[in-house]
Every structure is written in C-alpha cells, then in structure tokens.
Design a protein around this motif. Sequence first.
Motif, PDB file in Angstrom:
ATOM      1  N   ILE A   1       4.982   8.449  -3.647  1.00  0.00           N
ATOM      2  CA  ILE A   1       3.945   7.424  -3.755  1.00  0.00           C
ATOM      3  C   ILE A   1       3.852   6.991  -5.217  1.00  0.00           C
ATOM      4  N   TYR A   2       3.833   5.684  -5.436  1.00  0.00           N
ATOM      5  CA  TYR A   2       3.712   5.137  -6.784  1.00  0.00           C
ATOM      6  C   TYR A   2       2.346   4.482  -6.938  1.00  0.00           C
TER       7      TYR A   2
ATOM      8  N   VAL B   1      14.221  -2.259   4.610  1.00  0.00           N
ATOM      9  CA  VAL B   1      13.248  -1.743   3.648  1.00  0.00           C
ATOM     10  C   VAL B   1      11.845  -1.919   4.220  1.00  0.00           C
ATOM     11  N   GLN B   2      11.062  -0.859   4.136  1.00  0.00           N
ATOM     12  CA  GLN B   2       9.676  -0.877   4.588  1.00  0.00           C
ATOM     13  C   GLN B   2       8.776  -0.399   3.449  1.00  0.00           C
ATOM     14  N   LEU B   3       7.507  -0.750   3.539  1.00  0.00           N
ATOM     15  CA  LEU B   3       6.539  -0.201   2.595  1.00  0.00           C
ATOM     16  C   LEU B   3       5.225   0.042   3.314  1.00  0.00           C
ATOM     17  N   ARG B   4       4.432   0.948   2.739  1.00  0.00           N
ATOM     18  CA  ARG B   4       3.054   1.099   3.196  1.00  0.00           C
ATOM     19  C   ARG B   4       2.152   1.236   1.986  1.00  0.00           C
ATOM     20  N   LEU B   5       0.935   0.740   2.144  1.00  0.00           N
ATOM     21  CA  LEU B   5      -0.048   0.753   1.071  1.00  0.00           C
ATOM     22  C   LEU B   5      -0.937   1.980   1.180  1.00  0.00           C
ATOM     23  N   LEU B   6      -1.355   2.473   0.034  1.00  0.00           N
ATOM     24  CA  LEU B   6      -2.314   3.569  -0.032  1.00  0.00           C
ATOM     25  C   LEU B   6      -3.624   3.023  -0.584  1.00  0.00           C
TER      26      LEU B   6
ATOM     27  N   GLY C   1      -1.970   2.566  -4.252  1.00  0.00           N
ATOM     28  CA  GLY C   1      -0.601   3.057  -4.335  1.00  0.00           C
ATOM     29  C   GLY C   1       0.286   2.439  -3.277  1.00  0.00           C
ATOM     30  N   VAL C   2       1.582   2.714  -3.387  1.00  0.00           N
ATOM     31  CA  VAL C   2       2.558   2.184  -2.442  1.00  0.00           C
ATOM     32  C   VAL C   2       3.672   3.205  -2.265  1.00  0.00           C
ATOM     33  N   GLN C   3       4.255   3.213  -1.085  1.00  0.00           N
ATOM     34  CA  GLN C   3       5.388   4.081  -0.774  1.00  0.00           C
ATOM     35  C   GLN C   3       6.434   3.248  -0.048  1.00  0.00           C
ATOM     36  N   PHE C   4       7.708   3.523  -0.327  1.00  0.00           N
ATOM     37  CA  PHE C   4       8.795   2.756   0.273  1.00  0.00           C
ATOM     38  C   PHE C   4       9.650   3.643   1.173  1.00  0.00           C
TER      39      PHE C   4
END
Length: 336
Positions: free
Chosen positions: A50-51, A75-80, A129-132
């Motif tokens: 997580i960035y 490519v996928q992402l999700r938000l924190l 945050g974000v994760q890929f």
Amino acid sequence: MLCCRGVFMKNILMVEVGDWEQSQLYDTFINQQAVELIEKKLCGELITPIYSLESAERYVLSFNTSTALGGRVEVQLRLLCGNTQSMWYSYGRWGAGEVDNCSIKGQSDDFAELVIDELRVKPGVNVTGVQFKAILTRKQELDPSPKLRCITLTNVYTPKKYQLQAVPEIDYTVPRRSQMVVPEIGRYICSPTSVCMVLQYYGEALEPLEVANGTLDSGANTYGNWTYSVAYAAEQGYKAFVYYCRDKSELYTILSQGHPIIASVKLSEQSQLRGAPQAYPHGHLIVVCGLTNTEDGPKIIVNDSASPDEAGVHRQYLVEDFMNVWNGIIYIIEKE
C-alpha cells in the motif's frame, strides 16, 4: 514526488521495479527492469504494498508494458480510506497490436467510479492510500512473457487560475499529421494521431491509422482512452504516462526538458481558441511543440491534427486562450 528528467512533479505516484520489493508474487518474478511470468507459467500476479496517496477529486492511471504474441497485462487498483478499502477497479486486459483492448463498464462502489480512464472519487471520500495489482497472461508456455515496467497514478484537481506571463522560447520540429485525411475514423482519432506525431519526432516509422488501431478501446468504442494511448507509446520502448499539471505554469518547465508533449483541451465554441480549425466540445488532444513571445502576446506552438490537411496542422494559439481551454492533462512520452 516524481523527478522526471530533473523536473520535480508533485501530483503523481510512479512505482517501478525498485518499489516492488515488498510485493506479493504469484507465479511471477521481478528482474532488474520489469515483473514477468515464471518460465512456462501461463498466468501470474503481482500485488504491491500500500502506498500513501493524497486525496483528490479524480485519478488517472498509466502503465508501461512490453507484450508480444498474445501476451496481456491487466492492471487494477484499489483505494484505501483509513481502515476501509474499495473494490479492485480494473483497467481491462491490455496487449500490443490490433487486439481487443477493452475497458470495463459498471465499476462503481461507495468510494469511486471508474469511467473509462478516469477514477472519479465520490463526494466526502478521503483517500489515504492506494494498492495495485497486475495480472500477466500468455497463450502458450513457450511464448515470451509480458512485462510490466511501471505504474503511475496522477492526482486530478480543479485547476488553479493561470496568471499570464512571458514564456521561454521553445520550438521542437515535430512531423505534421492530420487526422482528417484518414478515411472513416478520421474525426475520432486526435489522441492516436498526436501520439503518432510525437513518436515520429523520435524517429518511429508509424502512421496515424496504425496507432489508432493499436489504441482502440472497444469497451467504450473510443480511440481517446488516455491510459491506452500512453500504454501504446510505452510498447514502442518509451516511458509514457498521463500527468496532471495542478499549476498550469508547470507546462513551461516540462516542455523545456527536450521534447514535445500532448495536451487535452475542450472548447464549446471555436472562438474560445482563436485560430483553431474547429470547436472541440467533447475534448481534443494536440501536440504542444513550443512557446514564443509575439507582439500579440505569448503564444503556444502546436500541431493540431484537426486541420483538414497537413499543411495547416502547425499553428500558434494565444497562451491566454489555450490556458482557458486546457484541463491540465498532458501525455509525457520520453526516452527511457
């Protein structure tokens, strides 16, 4: 903060090989340049750490890949948001060449909605945050593995008001191509034609129709998917990504780094951008070739592919007009 050819860029997160050391790997491995599939594996994944991410109104994702012989990367992402997280938003399975690259409709939850290439954060959501995730696939065990070199995410806000000022003298000699001379689809291919001109500037032997076929988003039936446009440029061996200039004067600094850029504009009436070949109520991409100071005021030098012929592609617009119709979005395509 990203340093791009010595220019510090505030509104972007770029993750590359060196940032993936703590990632979860499933049938993939990381070499010095990219993540790719383990030998003979047909499918594999990378899930990044997580960035931290500054909350914004919208985000635009870019990725740089090398795919061949049916290799694909999704490519996928999700938000924190504090201790909660969104769904995984997918940008579709991407591959080079004339394959079925397709964005996915209907991706929405309580956090955001992905509309083609733009992740729109819902009111009241505070992103922290974000994760890929990257899913790599190939058709046959002995086929070359697709490679993922980097992922970028740029924050998009309401643009700051621009203050008119003198501009540095810059003028890159970019080949001139008109989208309008391409049969049938010419009206719709400003993005691939602009990408084609910049790649031709670097010496690539490509034509607008070829680039258009390689960037078509069949899911949205558009040639204007920002993410796919820069992904295509990256497939030619370049670093390419979408960037949002929160301070519009950043344009001058980025343009002074030795290469043209591509800018997104929108104008409901032709008079909003004096000298333009037409209005662009649904948006338009142009190549920014340089800047100059004239008796009429500072001007921006462009290649506008909406000209009916190639002789009229090279134009100058008043910087004041341009800043009022430019949404701050640019494509940066540069040598690795």
